[in-house]
Design a protein around this motif. Structure first.
Motif, PDB file in Angstrom:
ATOM      1  N   PHE A   1       0.960  -0.888  -0.065  1.00  0.00           N
ATOM      2  CA  PHE A   1       0.005   0.001   0.120  1.00  0.00           C
ATOM      3  C   PHE A   1       1.004   1.256   0.003  1.00  0.00           C
ATOM      4  N   THR A   2       1.654   1.392   0.914  1.00  0.00           N
ATOM      5  CA  THR A   2       2.637   2.704   1.218  1.00  0.00           C
ATOM      6  C   THR A   2       3.784   2.893  -0.015  1.00  0.00           C
ATOM      7  N   GLU A   3       4.121   1.922  -0.588  1.00  0.00           N
ATOM      8  CA  GLU A   3       5.146   2.065  -1.344  1.00  0.00           C
ATOM      9  C   GLU A   3       5.035   1.281  -2.670  1.00  0.00           C
ATOM     10  N   ASN A   4       3.862   1.370  -3.286  1.00  0.00           N
ATOM     11  CA  ASN A   4       3.583   0.546  -4.408  1.00  0.00           C
ATOM     12  C   ASN A   4       3.421   1.431  -5.568  1.00  0.00           C
ATOM     13  N   PRO A   5       4.311   1.216  -6.714  1.00  0.00           N
ATOM     14  CA  PRO A   5       4.654   2.196  -7.563  1.00  0.00           C
ATOM     15  C   PRO A   5       3.267   1.997  -8.758  1.00  0.00           C
ATOM     16  N   CYS A   6       2.651   0.933  -8.580  1.00  0.00           N
ATOM     17  CA  CYS A   6       1.531   0.555  -9.647  1.00  0.00           C
ATOM     18  C   CYS A   6       0.364   1.459  -8.946  1.00  0.00           C
ATOM     19  N   LEU A   7      -0.077   1.221  -7.594  1.00  0.00           N
ATOM     20  CA  LEU A   7      -1.087   2.121  -7.165  1.00  0.00           C
ATOM     21  C   LEU A   7      -0.744   3.566  -7.328  1.00  0.00           C
ATOM     22  N   ARG A   8       0.412   4.196  -6.741  1.00  0.00           N
ATOM     23  CA  ARG A   8       0.571   5.407  -6.941  1.00  0.00           C
ATOM     24  C   ARG A   8       0.480   5.893  -8.256  1.00  0.00           C
ATOM     25  N   ASN A   9       1.224   5.313  -9.144  1.00  0.00           N
ATOM     26  CA  ASN A   9       1.122   5.789 -10.758  1.00  0.00           C
ATOM     27  C   ASN A   9      -0.441   5.832 -11.392  1.00  0.00           C
ATOM     28  N   ALA A  10      -1.318   4.790 -10.800  1.00  0.00           N
ATOM     29  CA  ALA A  10      -2.601   4.840 -11.129  1.00  0.00           C
ATOM     30  C   ALA A  10      -3.310   5.945 -10.714  1.00  0.00           C
ATOM     31  N   ILE A  11      -3.159   6.449  -9.554  1.00  0.00           N
ATOM     32  CA  ILE A  11      -3.833   7.329  -8.835  1.00  0.00           C
ATOM     33  C   ILE A  11      -3.412   8.740  -9.556  1.00  0.00           C
ATOM     34  N   GLN A  12      -2.108   8.826  -9.489  1.00  0.00           N
ATOM     35  CA  GLN A  12      -1.597  10.324 -10.331  1.00  0.00           C
ATOM     36  C   GLN A  12      -2.106  10.542 -11.806  1.00  0.00           C
ATOM     37  N   ALA A  13      -2.451   9.143 -12.361  1.00  0.00           N
ATOM     38  CA  ALA A  13      -2.511   9.123 -13.857  1.00  0.00           C
ATOM     39  C   ALA A  13      -4.164   9.633 -13.923  1.00  0.00           C
ATOM     40  N   PHE A  14      -4.935   9.168 -13.146  1.00  0.00           N
ATOM     41  CA  PHE A  14      -6.328   9.310 -13.150  1.00  0.00           C
ATOM     42  C   PHE A  14      -6.274  10.810 -12.829  1.00  0.00           C
ATOM     43  N   GLY A  15      -5.669  11.318 -11.490  1.00  0.00           N
ATOM     44  CA  GLY A  15      -5.745  12.799 -11.386  1.00  0.00           C
ATOM     45  C   GLY A  15      -5.233  13.765 -12.290  1.00  0.00           C
ATOM     46  N   ASN A  16      -4.491  13.287 -13.122  1.00  0.00           N
ATOM     47  CA  ASN A  16      -3.937  13.880 -14.255  1.00  0.00           C
ATOM     48  C   ASN A  16      -4.789  13.868 -15.479  1.00  0.00           C
ATOM     49  N   GLY A  17      -5.880  12.936 -15.607  1.00  0.00           N
ATOM     50  CA  GLY A  17      -6.533  13.007 -16.461  1.00  0.00           C
ATOM     51  C   GLY A  17      -5.909  12.069 -17.763  1.00  0.00           C
ATOM     52  N   THR A  18      -4.975  11.203 -17.540  1.00  0.00           N
ATOM     53  CA  THR A  18      -4.233  10.361 -18.390  1.00  0.00           C
ATOM     54  C   THR A  18      -4.348   9.083 -18.260  1.00  0.00           C
ATOM     55  N   ASP A  19      -4.400   8.276 -19.444  1.00  0.00           N
ATOM     56  CA  ASP A  19      -4.554   6.723 -19.448  1.00  0.00           C
ATOM     57  C   ASP A  19      -3.350   6.340 -20.138  1.00  0.00           C
ATOM     58  N   VAL A  20      -3.103   5.269 -19.937  1.00  0.00           N
ATOM     59  CA  VAL A  20      -1.662   4.624 -20.519  1.00  0.00           C
ATOM     60  C   VAL A  20      -1.775   3.972 -21.985  1.00  0.00           C
ATOM     61  N   ASN A  21      -0.703   4.373 -22.588  1.00  0.00           N
ATOM     62  CA  ASN A  21      -0.593   3.841 -24.014  1.00  0.00           C
ATOM     63  C   ASN A  21       0.312   2.901 -24.061  1.00  0.00           C
ATOM     64  N   LEU A  22      -0.092   1.552 -24.521  1.00  0.00           N
ATOM     65  CA  LEU A  22       0.819   0.474 -24.278  1.00  0.00           C
ATOM     66  C   LEU A  22       1.950   0.350 -25.579  1.00  0.00           C
ATOM     67  N   SER A  23       1.824   1.282 -26.426  1.00  0.00           N
ATOM     68  CA  SER A  23       2.590   1.243 -27.581  1.00  0.00           C
ATOM     69  C   SER A  23       3.969   1.395 -27.315  1.00  0.00           C
ATOM     70  N   PRO A  24       4.991   0.515 -27.485  1.00  0.00           N
ATOM     71  CA  PRO A  24       6.603   0.658 -26.968  1.00  0.00           C
ATOM     72  C   PRO A  24       7.229   1.791 -27.825  1.00  0.00           C
ATOM     73  N   LYS A  25       6.418   2.575 -28.822  1.00  0.00           N
ATOM     74  CA  LYS A  25       7.206   3.870 -29.400  1.00  0.00           C
ATOM     75  C   LYS A  25       7.845   4.694 -28.409  1.00  0.00           C
ATOM     76  N   ASN A  26       7.526   4.905 -27.075  1.00  0.00           N
ATOM     77  CA  ASN A  26       8.065   5.778 -26.396  1.00  0.00           C
ATOM     78  C   ASN A  26       8.222   5.147 -25.011  1.00  0.00           C
ATOM     79  N   PRO A  27       9.292   4.400 -24.912  1.00  0.00           N
ATOM     80  CA  PRO A  27       9.506   3.268 -23.674  1.00  0.00           C
ATOM     81  C   PRO A  27      10.289   4.051 -22.457  1.00  0.00           C
ATOM     82  N   SER A  28      10.027   5.696 -22.459  1.00  0.00           N
ATOM     83  CA  SER A  28      10.822   6.221 -21.485  1.00  0.00           C
ATOM     84  C   SER A  28      10.121   6.482 -20.251  1.00  0.00           C
ATOM     85  N   PHE A  29       8.824   5.798 -20.009  1.00  0.00           N
ATOM     86  CA  PHE A  29       8.139   5.986 -19.009  1.00  0.00           C
ATOM     87  C   PHE A  29       8.817   5.374 -17.568  1.00  0.00           C
TER      88      PHE A  29
END
Length: 422
Positions: A342-370
């Motif tokens: 819970f406290t140090e989970n990058p998946c959960l934290r990234n998901a919460i931040q992504a929703f707050g920012n209004g951004t979903d994830v694009n699975l295309s490997p064109k930009n693997p700089s995530f």
């Protein structure tokens, strides 16, 4: 360059194998025994209609009553019952969150699977159907409702959590169920008992299970740039009743209490299945699916295992159940591992931040700089008073984890269910 090419090749192979393994790719003679899962209530009906299956199922239930797994497996009759049931629809059955007979479905699921597992695994398989939809449609609706995007400067100064509450009040279903849990969770029972926690939890479960996610997610995962906004976000579930207690229990004791309840056990297993940090994906989430992780997190609210934001830090997102690892003895390492999910989970934290920012994830490997964000060190801040000021000031921008929006499967959109178990 070599590493980048290798990464892309592995990614392509993984996606190819995944698509080949999906049910949609299996047709006709190629099925080779694969059978689509049915919900466990229906699977139970199919089993009851077949004499061999129904008799073995009754045997297994008797075997599980009052026996540990090793004792059960030492019994040949119990072993035979397990072998038969592994070939029945019951073995592959799953449940749907919010279905009318959810609790009955989960009881049937665990009656089979507790006999097939050790019962003390750190992670358990989820009894729920996998979430296949993405968040894109919800992001678009949230943007329309709040009016964000028209003027970035105005958007940066606004209180998105307050906007989310206002949007909820404009929807009859959301307003009704939100008013219900606020009333119940704020109602004092006695001077020694500030609220009826059991009823508060039930009302919260109804809210998150019956209200469309474009409303509930906006309230729970809204982005903040000042403390007033972040405190409103933390207060979404009325933590003084639903979350906090006089003392923090040990996290493993809390997990044990949760696992003794079929519904709580299922929601916890679903959280681990969908939010467990994966370092083979771009986002650190299993199958790069933010929707599944956020849905599993929201599904745990309304139980003793309820998670919440630990403070009113605007951008330092740290969530946790109300527990600690004090008094763990020789189980401290396992306890800390559980708490870090819970406290140090990058998946959960990234998901919460992504929703707050209004951004979903694009699975295309064109930009693997995530790059998955790391948990920041956050100093505890005092809680703000109940009469929060809703004014906001321009603060530090929240890190944008992704920048592209992916189209979602129309069949995967969230709809409110008519009944909640419990």
């Amino acid at each position: 360059m070599i590493l980048a090419n290798a990464f892309c090749l592995l990614f392509f192979l993984d996606e190819t194998l995944r698509s080949l393994a999906s049910p949609s790719s299996l047709q006709g003679p190629e099925l080779h025994g694969w059978r689509p899962p049915v919900d466990c209530v229906r699977a139970n009906e199919l089993c009851a209609a077949e004499s061999n299956c129904s008799s073995r199922y009754r045997t297994l239930r008797q075997c599980l009553a009052g026996r540990d797994r090793n004792t059960m497996l030492a019994n040949k009759e119990c072993q035979a019952a397990l072998e038969v049931l592994q070939e029945s629809p019951l073995y592959d059955c799953r449940c749907k969150r919010g279905m009318k007979k959810e609790l009955q479905c989960l009881q049937i699921y665990w009656s089979i699977h507790l006999g097939l597992t050790e019962g003390e695994e750190f992670y358990e398989a989820s009894p729920y159907e996998p979430a296949t939809s993405r968040l894109s449609d919800i992001f678009r609706l949230a943007s329309i409702f709040s009016g964000t995007g028209a003027d970035p400067a105005v958007s940066a100064r606004s209180n998105h959590c307050l906007d989310a509450a206002k949007a909820c009040n404009l929807n009859d279903n959301c307003k009704k169920l939100r008013s219900s849990y606020i009333s119940i969770c704020n109602r004092e029972v006695s001077p020694a008992e500030p609220c009826n926690r059991r009823r508060c939890h039930k009302a919260l479960r109804q809210f998150f299970d019956r209200v469309p996610r474009e409303y509930t997610y906006r309230m729970l995962f809204c982005s903040c740039q000042d403390q007033a906004c972040a405190e409103r976000r933390r207060q979404t579930i009325l933590p003084s009743c639903s979350y906090e207690d006089k003392e923090k229990p040990n996290c493993l004791d809390l997990r044990g209490v949760c696992r003794a309840d079929h519904l709580c056990r299922s929601r916890l297993a679903d959280f681990h299945a969908n939010c467990r940090a994966s370092y083979q994906t771009l986002t650190s989430c299993p199958a790069d699916n933010y929707q599944a992780c956020l849905g599993s997190y929201a599904g745990m609210i309304g139980f003793d295992m309820t998670p919440n934001y630990v403070d009113a830090s605007p951008t330092g997102i740290v969530v946790s159940p109300w527990c600690s690892c004090r008094g763990s003895g020789n189980m401290e390492e396992e306890c800390e591992k559980f708490l870090r999910d819970f406290t140090e989970n990058p998946c959960l934290r990234n998901a919460i931040q992504a929703f707050g920012n209004g951004t979903d994830v694009n699975l295309s490997p064109k930009n693997p700089s995530f790059q998955a964000t790391q948990a920041p060190r956050v100093e505890k801040t005092p809680s703000l008073p109940d009469d929060l000021s809703d004014s906001t000031s321009l603060g530090t921008s929240i890190i944008t984890t992704c920048t592209s929006i992916q189209e979602t499967d129309p069949e995967g959109r969230r709809h409110a269910e008519g009944h909640t178990a419990g």
